[in-house]
Every structure is written in C-alpha cells, then in structure tokens.
Design an enzyme around this catalytic site. Structure first.
Site, PDB file in Angstrom:
ATOM      1  N   ASP A   9       0.884  -1.169   0.000  1.00  0.00           N
ATOM      2  CA  ASP A   9       0.000   0.000   0.000  1.00  0.00           C
ATOM      3  C   ASP A   9       0.919   1.214   0.000  1.00  0.00           C
ATOM      4  OD1 ASP A   9      -2.269   1.691   0.270  1.00  0.00           O
ATOM      5  OD2 ASP A   9      -1.903   1.824   2.423  1.00  0.00           O
ATOM      6  N   GLU A  69      -1.386  -1.485  -4.609  1.00  0.00           N
ATOM      7  CA  GLU A  69      -2.586  -0.673  -4.776  1.00  0.00           C
ATOM      8  C   GLU A  69      -2.277   0.507  -5.677  1.00  0.00           C
ATOM      9  OE1 GLU A  69      -5.276   2.073  -1.913  1.00  0.00           O
ATOM     10  OE2 GLU A  69      -5.131  -0.035  -1.301  1.00  0.00           O
ATOM     11  N   ASP A 144      -2.400   0.641   7.586  1.00  0.00           N
ATOM     12  CA  ASP A 144      -1.755   0.683   6.267  1.00  0.00           C
ATOM     13  C   ASP A 144      -1.281  -0.716   5.865  1.00  0.00           C
ATOM     14  OD1 ASP A 144      -1.647   3.630   5.518  1.00  0.00           O
ATOM     15  OD2 ASP A 144      -0.831   3.654   7.545  1.00  0.00           O
TER      16      ASP A 144
END
Length: 184
Positions: A9, A69, A144
């Site tokens: 991420d 992502e 996260d």
C-alpha cells in the site's frame, strides 16, 4: 504448489506491506507491517528508504509476485505526484529483483474482499482479520499494513479467476452476444 505474494500500500509517510503464502489454494498470513517514512524530511531520502526497505522485504521473504494498490485520483496534484513516486519506487524494487507486479484499484480490492467497492478501511481490515485469523490488536496498529494485505489477498482471489476480455452492459447485452448459450 506454493506461492508467496507481497502486497504493498504505497504511501509517502507510512507505506504498508503484507505477505501471504498460498498453498493448496488456501491463503495464510506470513507477516505484515509498515515502513515509517515520517522521519525523513527530504522526499528523495524517502524514496531511497522505500527502495531499501522493499528490497529487504523481497530478500527476506522471496515473493513470487507483488500486488500493489494503484493510487486513487485526488484533487491535490502534488500529493498525487508524491504518491506516484512512492509507488514507482516500490515497483522499481520489485522489477530489480525480477518479481512480477500486479496493480489493483482500491475499489477492486475492497470489492474482492468485502463485496462492496465503497467499503471502509475498517471493514476491509475486519474481513481480512476474520479470513486470515490474525489478532485484533494488529488492526488499529497496522491499518496501512492491512491495506497492503488487501492488495495481496485480492491478487490471490484473482489468480484462479482470470478476468474475461468480454464485457457486458447488462443481461440484454449478454443475451445478444451469446445466443448460442441462451435457451429460450
């Protein structure tokens, strides 16, 4: 056959990572964590640290693939630029080590895990906690990291379900394009 998937991420202050092992078509959590970049005031030092840490994670866990992502589109161009650089640096580390990369939009990840493309981070994290059976204390500490874990798990779910190249606008469109498959 066993496969290790690294999820990332991207972030400019906190970058999450999550690693799952897929064996006998079942996913299990190996580890998850964050790369804290807040101590670096210089943007280029942050990028260097991202490259070093992602390289270290790759060397330690030897992932077969990386799922990352995709940055969402925001209103602040400078923030998007910084986020794109962070993502690109993580991708460069994977390329440097020959790790194939798969990119997923945040909505696709949320949809794959919760069935709702507009799910909150907390809903995604809660679902992953139930699926991969990790302790609830990790949820608030590693939000996260659970986002990164979501990217890895989304990729695991896509591995055996290749996306069709044919897209339909609805049932009428499907019927029109598949007359041989429909019995009336």
């Amino acid at each position: 056959m066993e496969k290790i998937i690294l999820g990332i991420d991207p972030g400019t202050n906190i970058m999450g990572y999550g690693i799952i092992r897929v064996k006998d078509n079942k996913a299990e959590l190996i580890t998850m964590g964050v790369i804290d970049l807040r101590k670096f005031s210089d943007g280029y030092l942050k990028l260097g640290h991202i490259f070093e840490r992602v390289t270290g994670i790759i060397n330690a866990y030897l992932p077969d693939e990386m799922a990352i992502e995709a940055p969402f589109f925001g209103k602040n161009v400078q923030t998007m630029l910084k986020l794109g650089r962070a993502q690109g640096t993580a991708i460069a580390a994977a390329i440097h080590h020959g790790v194939p990369i798969h990119e997923y939009a945040p909505m696709k990840i949320k949809m794959a895990i919760t069935g709702n493309g507009a799910a909150s981070k907390e809903q995604v994290a809660g679902m992953l906690q139930r699926i991969l059976k990790f302790d609830k204390e990790s949820l608030s500490k590693f939000m996260d990291a659970t986002d990164a874990l979501g990217a890895a798990y989304c990729h695991y779910m896509q591995m055996n379900r290749p996306e069709s190249q044919v897209h339909y606008k609805g049932w009428k469109d499907f019927v029109l394009k598949n007359k041989d498959k429909v019995k009336g």
